[in-house]
Design a protein around this motif. Structure first.
Motif, PDB file in Angstrom:
ATOM      1  N   SER A 372       0.832  -1.203   0.000  1.00 41.58           N
ATOM      2  CA  SER A 372       0.000   0.000   0.000  1.00 41.58           C
ATOM      3  C   SER A 372       0.864   1.248   0.000  1.00 41.58           C
ATOM      4  O   SER A 372       2.057   1.187  -0.328  1.00 41.58           O
ATOM      5  CB  SER A 372      -0.943  -0.029   1.208  1.00 41.58           C
ATOM      6  OG  SER A 372      -1.823  -1.132   1.137  1.00 41.58           O
ATOM      7  N   GLY A 373       0.281   2.373   0.415  1.00 37.00           N
ATOM      8  CA  GLY A 373       0.994   3.640   0.318  1.00 37.00           C
ATOM      9  C   GLY A 373       2.252   3.702   1.154  1.00 37.00           C
ATOM     10  O   GLY A 373       3.209   4.381   0.785  1.00 37.00           O
ATOM     11  N   ASP A 374       2.266   3.030   2.289  1.00 37.22           N
ATOM     12  CA  ASP A 374       3.408   3.042   3.195  1.00 37.22           C
ATOM     13  C   ASP A 374       4.029   1.653   3.198  1.00 37.22           C
ATOM     14  O   ASP A 374       3.438   0.691   3.681  1.00 37.22           O
ATOM     15  CB  ASP A 374       2.923   3.422   4.602  1.00 37.22           C
ATOM     16  CG  ASP A 374       4.031   3.435   5.645  1.00 37.22           C
ATOM     17  OD1 ASP A 374       5.180   3.061   5.319  1.00 37.22           O
ATOM     18  OD2 ASP A 374       3.749   3.809   6.798  1.00 37.22           O
ATOM     19  N   TRP A 375       5.260   1.533   2.660  1.00 32.91           N
ATOM     20  CA  TRP A 375       5.897   0.225   2.571  1.00 32.91           C
ATOM     21  C   TRP A 375       6.541  -0.218   3.887  1.00 32.91           C
ATOM     22  O   TRP A 375       7.170  -1.258   3.933  1.00 32.91           O
ATOM     23  CB  TRP A 375       6.913   0.216   1.422  1.00 32.91           C
ATOM     24  CG  TRP A 375       6.253   0.001   0.086  1.00 32.91           C
ATOM     25  CD1 TRP A 375       4.941   0.197  -0.228  1.00 32.91           C
ATOM     26  CD2 TRP A 375       6.875  -0.457  -1.110  1.00 32.91           C
ATOM     27  NE1 TRP A 375       4.696  -0.107  -1.545  1.00 32.91           N
ATOM     28  CE2 TRP A 375       5.867  -0.501  -2.122  1.00 32.91           C
ATOM     29  CE3 TRP A 375       8.172  -0.822  -1.459  1.00 32.91           C
ATOM     30  CZ2 TRP A 375       6.140  -0.902  -3.427  1.00 32.91           C
ATOM     31  CZ3 TRP A 375       8.441  -1.217  -2.766  1.00 32.91           C
ATOM     32  CH2 TRP A 375       7.437  -1.262  -3.740  1.00 32.91           C
ATOM     33  N   SER A 376       6.322   0.525   4.941  1.00 32.84           N
ATOM     34  CA  SER A 376       6.629   0.006   6.274  1.00 32.84           C
ATOM     35  C   SER A 376       5.376  -0.615   6.877  1.00 32.84           C
ATOM     36  O   SER A 376       5.404  -1.124   7.999  1.00 32.84           O
ATOM     37  CB  SER A 376       7.144   1.120   7.190  1.00 32.84           C
ATOM     38  OG  SER A 376       6.091   1.962   7.631  1.00 32.84           O
ATOM     39  N   GLY A 377       4.247  -0.581   6.125  1.00 32.43           N
ATOM     40  CA  GLY A 377       2.989  -1.148   6.562  1.00 32.43           C
ATOM     41  C   GLY A 377       1.975  -0.082   6.907  1.00 32.43           C
ATOM     42  O   GLY A 377       2.261   0.808   7.708  1.00 32.43           O
ATOM     43  N   VAL A 378       0.776  -0.171   6.300  1.00 30.16           N
ATOM     44  CA  VAL A 378      -0.262   0.815   6.600  1.00 30.16           C
ATOM     45  C   VAL A 378      -1.144   0.378   7.754  1.00 30.16           C
ATOM     46  O   VAL A 378      -1.896   1.186   8.304  1.00 30.16           O
ATOM     47  CB  VAL A 378      -1.158   1.115   5.373  1.00 30.16           C
ATOM     48  CG1 VAL A 378      -0.351   1.706   4.244  1.00 30.16           C
ATOM     49  CG2 VAL A 378      -1.933  -0.115   4.932  1.00 30.16           C
TER      50      VAL A 378
END
Length: 525
Positions: A372-378
């Motif tokens: 998703s938008g944040d590749w550290s996890g949304v």
């Protein structure tokens, strides 16, 4: 040019209400009127819709303050719009400070209470302060409009609006507490506090609204990420170094495990691998995953952001952390790649013995994907959807999946495709920094801001880690043993804290004391 709040502006008149409750809980709000006004304004604009509207409506006297816990006051109205937690246990009355703890990308559970004991117990007690913590719009119970559409989010979900919500709240609170104007003995200085995205909001409150906010404490604040000043490799490189520090050999084992997993997909279909080797529940693969490559990428993402989450919680860094336990599993020479991944997925499950349902990793909403938008996890659920939207619009984070985690480069083209499909929007990575000026902080008038960082935290690569100006009191404190805002832990400060965090707490208390003395001595120009 920085935005300002003035009583003459029709768009910001809510910041000067005639009636002010003690502290807003579930804020009453004229939903349709505000949505109509926002849409009307957007038609007059060029570029992204970004109406500078504060949310709160103070024309309601129905707020009720009830004792929720010994130290927490929960305030509510029948409309159930906006949640704020308040603590007046230590408040010394007018002339004493207010700590405004910024809510962020998740719900505030009233049963959990205020986030940071170092603030609402240690510093509040020391300085006889009032503590208030509003929930961020569109998270948890705090919904400006019910069942928000993507069009609603485009108009009503920006960081600036969240900041204006908080300014409105704290000005209302000041008046109800009997605080008077700056330069008087009964002035109540406001210090914003936050960790992670709320740390960025805390910094931004002081940057944009210095006439309302007297100082800022910003822990693990990803300012450089949102200024587009971080190389994509840096985040997961530090995650890998943290894993290696926890247990030597861990980083290489992660890489080997993912490589072996990928090789298995060259010999079988993803359905066969999921059913025969991985402890995945039947029919648990989302329908958008329709080939081996996509299956690998989404499992790769789960592995990467799970280690990112373990990194944030890796404090104190010892052999009792969950990161260390997972690294022990990954470095076990008697375990194969599937056993290692199954152990990791077991830590993600609430029930470690249950099968792994890949649907559990999806945020809410249509066309949701694990990447998703944040590749550290949304995150998952409704809050995950909101963070996906925010990182699709103005809070763009360039984060590559590095070699340790299987190597997958992040691109703005990928993000744009994802955001268009998911929300019908295109990301604006430079808009906040260019508008607010934090791509060059020293060119702004910012003063009295503390940046703290755990250097074992992946987010420290995008934080302010050097003191920018002693004269302007733009101070950085770094903690070699700290993880993600460990100085603002959700646990009570104590002997289990590492020495650098304990010393940091002492220095922070001294600095805030000096600031408060300085603020109270200032005269109005």
């Amino acid at each position: 040019m920085l935005p300002t709040l003035t009583s003459k502006s029709s768009t910001t008149s809510l910041l000067n209400p005639t009636r002010r409750p003690m502290c807003r809980g579930f804020m009453n709000h004229r939903r349709e009127a505000m949505a109509s006004e926002a849409r009307r304004r957007s038609k007059r604009r060029r570029g992204p819709a970004w109406p500078p509207l504060a949310w709160f409506d103070d024309d309601d006297d129905d707020d009720v303050c009830v004792e929720k816990e010994e130290r927490i006051l929960l305030l509510s109205t029948p409309s159930n719009d906006q949640l704020a937690l308040c603590a007046q246990k230590y408040f010394g009355g007018p002339g004493h400070p207010i700590f405004l703890v910024m809510g962020g990308e998740g719900a505030i559970e009233p049963s959990t209470g205020l986030f940071y004991p170092f603030i609402n117990e240690v510093l509040a007690s020391k300085f006889h302060a009032y503590v208030v913590e509003p929930e961020h719009r569109f998270y948890g119970e705090s919904l400006p409009v019910p069942n928000a559409t993507n069009s609603d989010l485009k108009l009503l979900m920006t960081p600036e609006q969240a900041l204006r919500d908080a300014v409105t709240l704290v000005n209302s609170l000041r008046e109800n507490l009997g605080c008077t104007g700056k330069g008087t003995p009964t002035y109540c200085p406001v210090i914003t506090v936050g960790g992670s995205y709320p740390g960025f909001l805390s910094f931004s409150m002081r940057l944009l609204f210095p006439q309302h906010i007297d100082a800022s404490y910003a822990a693990s604040a990803p300012v450089k990420f949102y200024a587009q000043q971080v190389d994509g490799q840096e985040y997961y490189d530090l995650i890998a170094k943290s894993a290696e520090r926890s247990l030597p050999g861990c980083a290489k084992s992660i890489q080997t495990t993912l490589s072996d997993f990928k090789a298995s997909l060259a010999e079988a279909t993803y359905q066969e691998v999921a059913a025969e080797l991985l402890n995945m529940c039947p029919r648990s693969i989302p329908s958008y995953i329709d080939d081996n490559e996509k299956f690998y990428q989404e499992l790769q993402m789960v592995v990467a952001y799970t280690f990112a989450g373990l990194n944030m919680a890796n404090y104190p860094p010892n052999d009792e952390t969950e990161l260390h336990e997972v690294c022990k599993s990954f470095t076990d020479p008697d375990s194969d790649w599937a056993e290692k991944l199954n152990f990791l997925f077991g830590t993600v499950n609430e029930d470690e013995d249950a099968c792994f349902d890949l649907h559990s990793q999806l945020p809410a909403g249509d066309k949701a994907t694990i990447s998703s938008g944040d590749w550290s996890g949304v995150g998952t659920g409704a809050d995950g959807k909101m963070w996906d939207f925010q990182t699709c619009s103005l809070l763009v984070e360039r984060i590559d999946i590095t070699e340790t985690f299987g190597a997958r480069p992040w691109t703005l083209d990928w993000l744009n495709d994802h955001c268009q499909q998911r929300f019908g929007i295109s990301p604006s990575p430079n808009l906040l920094a260019s508008t607010w000026g934090f791509d060059d902080i020293l060119s702004t008038p910012l003063t009295r801001t503390l940046f703290t960082n755990g250097l074992n935290d992946g987010w420290s690569v995008g934080s302010i880690t050097e003191t920018l100006s002693e004269e302007r009191q733009l101070i950085a404190m770094n903690f070699p043993n700290g993880a993600h805002h460990s100085d603002l832990s959700h646990s009570d400060p104590g002997p289990d804290d590492t020495e650098d965090i304990q010393e940091g707490h002492e220095k922070i208390a001294v600095l805030i004391g000096e600031w408060l003395t300085e603020i109270m001595a200032e005269e109005v120009e």
